[in-house]
Design a protein around this motif. Sequence first.
Motif, short mmCIF file in Angstrom:
data_model
loop_
_atom_site.label_atom_id
_atom_site.label_comp_id
_atom_site.label_asym_id
_atom_site.label_seq_id
_atom_site.Cartn_x
_atom_site.Cartn_y
_atom_site.Cartn_z
N GLU A 62 -4.66 -4.76 14.58
CA GLU A 62 -5.49 -5.78 13.93
C GLU A 62 -5.66 -5.47 12.44
OE1 GLU A 62 -9.11 -5.80 16.12
OE2 GLU A 62 -8.21 -6.66 17.93
N THR A 63 -5.82 -4.19 12.11
CA THR A 63 -5.97 -3.79 10.71
C THR A 63 -4.73 -4.12 9.90
OG1 THR A 63 -7.54 -2.02 11.22
CG2 THR A 63 -6.24 -1.77 9.20
N LEU A 64 -3.56 -3.86 10.47
CA LEU A 64 -2.32 -4.18 9.78
C LEU A 64 -2.12 -5.69 9.68
CD1 LEU A 64 0.07 -1.47 11.28
CD2 LEU A 64 -1.01 -1.49 9.02
N ALA A 65 -2.51 -6.41 10.73
CA ALA A 65 -2.40 -7.87 10.70
C ALA A 65 -3.29 -8.46 9.61
CB ALA A 65 -2.76 -8.45 12.06
N PHE A 66 -4.50 -7.91 9.47
CA PHE A 66 -5.42 -8.35 8.41
C PHE A 66 -4.80 -8.13 7.04
CE2 PHE A 66 -8.68 -6.88 5.35
CZ PHE A 66 -9.38 -8.07 5.17
N ALA A 67 -4.18 -6.95 6.85
CA ALA A 67 -3.54 -6.66 5.57
C ALA A 67 -2.40 -7.62 5.29
CB ALA A 67 -3.04 -5.22 5.56
N ARG A 68 -1.58 -7.89 6.29
CA ARG A 68 -0.47 -8.83 6.11
C ARG A 68 -0.97 -10.21 5.73
NH1 ARG A 68 1.00 -6.60 11.35
NH2 ARG A 68 2.32 -4.74 11.02
N GLN A 69 -2.07 -10.63 6.36
CA GLN A 69 -2.65 -11.93 6.04
C GLN A 69 -3.09 -12.01 4.58
OE1 GLN A 69 -5.82 -12.38 8.88
NE2 GLN A 69 -4.42 -12.59 10.63
N ARG A 70 -3.43 -10.86 4.02
CA ARG A 70 -3.86 -10.80 2.62
C ARG A 70 -2.68 -10.62 1.66
NH1 ARG A 70 -8.78 -7.45 0.87
NH2 ARG A 70 -9.14 -9.37 -0.30
N GLY A 71 -1.47 -10.55 2.22
CA GLY A 71 -0.29 -10.46 1.37
C GLY A 71 0.29 -9.08 1.22
N VAL A 72 -0.14 -8.12 2.04
CA VAL A 72 0.42 -6.77 1.98
C VAL A 72 1.67 -6.74 2.87
CG1 VAL A 72 -0.01 -4.30 2.27
CG2 VAL A 72 -1.90 -5.84 1.67
N GLN A 73 2.82 -6.44 2.28
CA GLN A 73 4.08 -6.56 3.02
C GLN A 73 4.64 -5.23 3.50
OE1 GLN A 73 7.78 -6.45 -0.06
NE2 GLN A 73 6.83 -8.45 0.21
N PRO B 262 -5.71 -0.56 4.59
CA PRO B 262 -4.65 -1.05 3.70
C PRO B 262 -4.90 -2.42 3.09
CG PRO B 262 -3.69 0.01 5.60
CD PRO B 262 -5.16 -0.07 5.87
N GLY B 263 -5.59 -3.29 3.80
CA GLY B 263 -5.86 -4.61 3.24
C GLY B 263 -6.67 -4.58 1.97
N PHE B 264 -7.41 -3.50 1.75
CA PHE B 264 -8.24 -3.40 0.55
C PHE B 264 -7.43 -3.06 -0.70
CE2 PHE B 264 -12.17 -2.03 3.27
CZ PHE B 264 -12.25 -3.32 3.79
N ASP C 125 0.87 -1.17 0.00
CA ASP C 125 0.00 0.00 0.00
C ASP C 125 0.91 1.22 0.00
OD1 ASP C 125 -1.88 1.96 0.22
OD2 ASP C 125 -2.84 1.16 2.03
N SER C 126 1.09 1.82 -1.17
CA SER C 126 2.08 2.88 -1.33
C SER C 126 1.61 4.23 -0.83
CB SER C 126 2.48 3.01 -2.81
OG SER C 126 1.41 3.52 -3.58
N HIS C 127 0.36 4.30 -0.34
CA HIS C 127 -0.13 5.59 0.17
C HIS C 127 -1.34 5.35 1.06
CE1 HIS C 127 -0.46 10.11 -0.55
NE2 HIS C 127 -1.54 9.84 0.16
N CYS C 128 -1.13 5.53 2.36
CA CYS C 128 -2.23 5.42 3.31
C CYS C 128 -1.99 6.39 4.45
CB CYS C 128 -2.40 3.99 3.83
SG CYS C 128 -0.92 3.26 4.59
N HIS C 129 -3.03 6.65 5.21
CA HIS C 129 -2.95 7.58 6.33
C HIS C 129 -3.39 6.84 7.59
CE1 HIS C 129 -2.47 10.93 3.48
NE2 HIS C 129 -3.40 10.33 2.77
#
Length: 258
Positions: A21-32, A218-220, A4-8
């Motif tokens: 939890e939000t960042l963990a969800f994103a990581r689970q979806r493959g966001v590094q 970010p997971g989206f 996710d190259s741009h988030c707030h």
Amino acid sequence: MFIDSHCHLDRLKQSESELAETLAFARQRGVQHFLCVAVSVNDFDSMYETVKEYEDVSVSCGVHPLHQEDACTYETLLQKASHPAVVAIGETGLDYFYSADTQEIQRTSFIDHINVANELKKPLIIHTRDAREDTLSLLREHKAPDTLGVLHCFTESLEMAKAAMELGFYISISGIVTFNSADELREVVKAIPLERLLIETDSPWLAPVPHRGKQNQPGFVVEVAEFIAELKGISLNELAAKTTENFYTLFSRAAKPS
């Protein structure tokens, strides 16, 4: 893997535990990796405090063109942006759609950001809306040859995208590309070379289909990637790999996973 190259992240309406939890969800979806982008130098310290414990979160420093009530001196911007954790300058730029009455101060701030990027050799993150000619002309006039950057949440014309890419810039696409009203943008995205493409969420705003109406997160970015891959007729893996490579090429100070 996605980035996710741009988030707030500091603007999400969440507690500290919910952010984790939000960042963990994103990581689970493959966001590094996540680039948390500043909109105000005044808020930089608090933003950094929010995310500094996460090794996969990088930060920028700057003043959004619609936050000129938080405008700062060149010296203050330079001092804050010199922080070793800062990988980029911005977001900065010009927005004549929402704030045409502050055009002069926006231009002055934008020039300051360009000059700080030149001095620190850090890339620019640019917001531009209804200011195509001025955005490009100020970049041409003030940008050092080796200063690169990105036009984030891009919704402008293919001509502007081409002009920006000629200046060494990348084009970042958000969830707007999934909106029913984004036919013109979709044609632009088809034409942007994969070598110049980034993906983002701009969380907490602009949640992509099928999450419209929700707070973006970010997971989206995965939905953004899936949509663009289908649009360009390539595999999701190819889209993910190339946009990740592009991110680390542009934001060379961002920490790669070990």
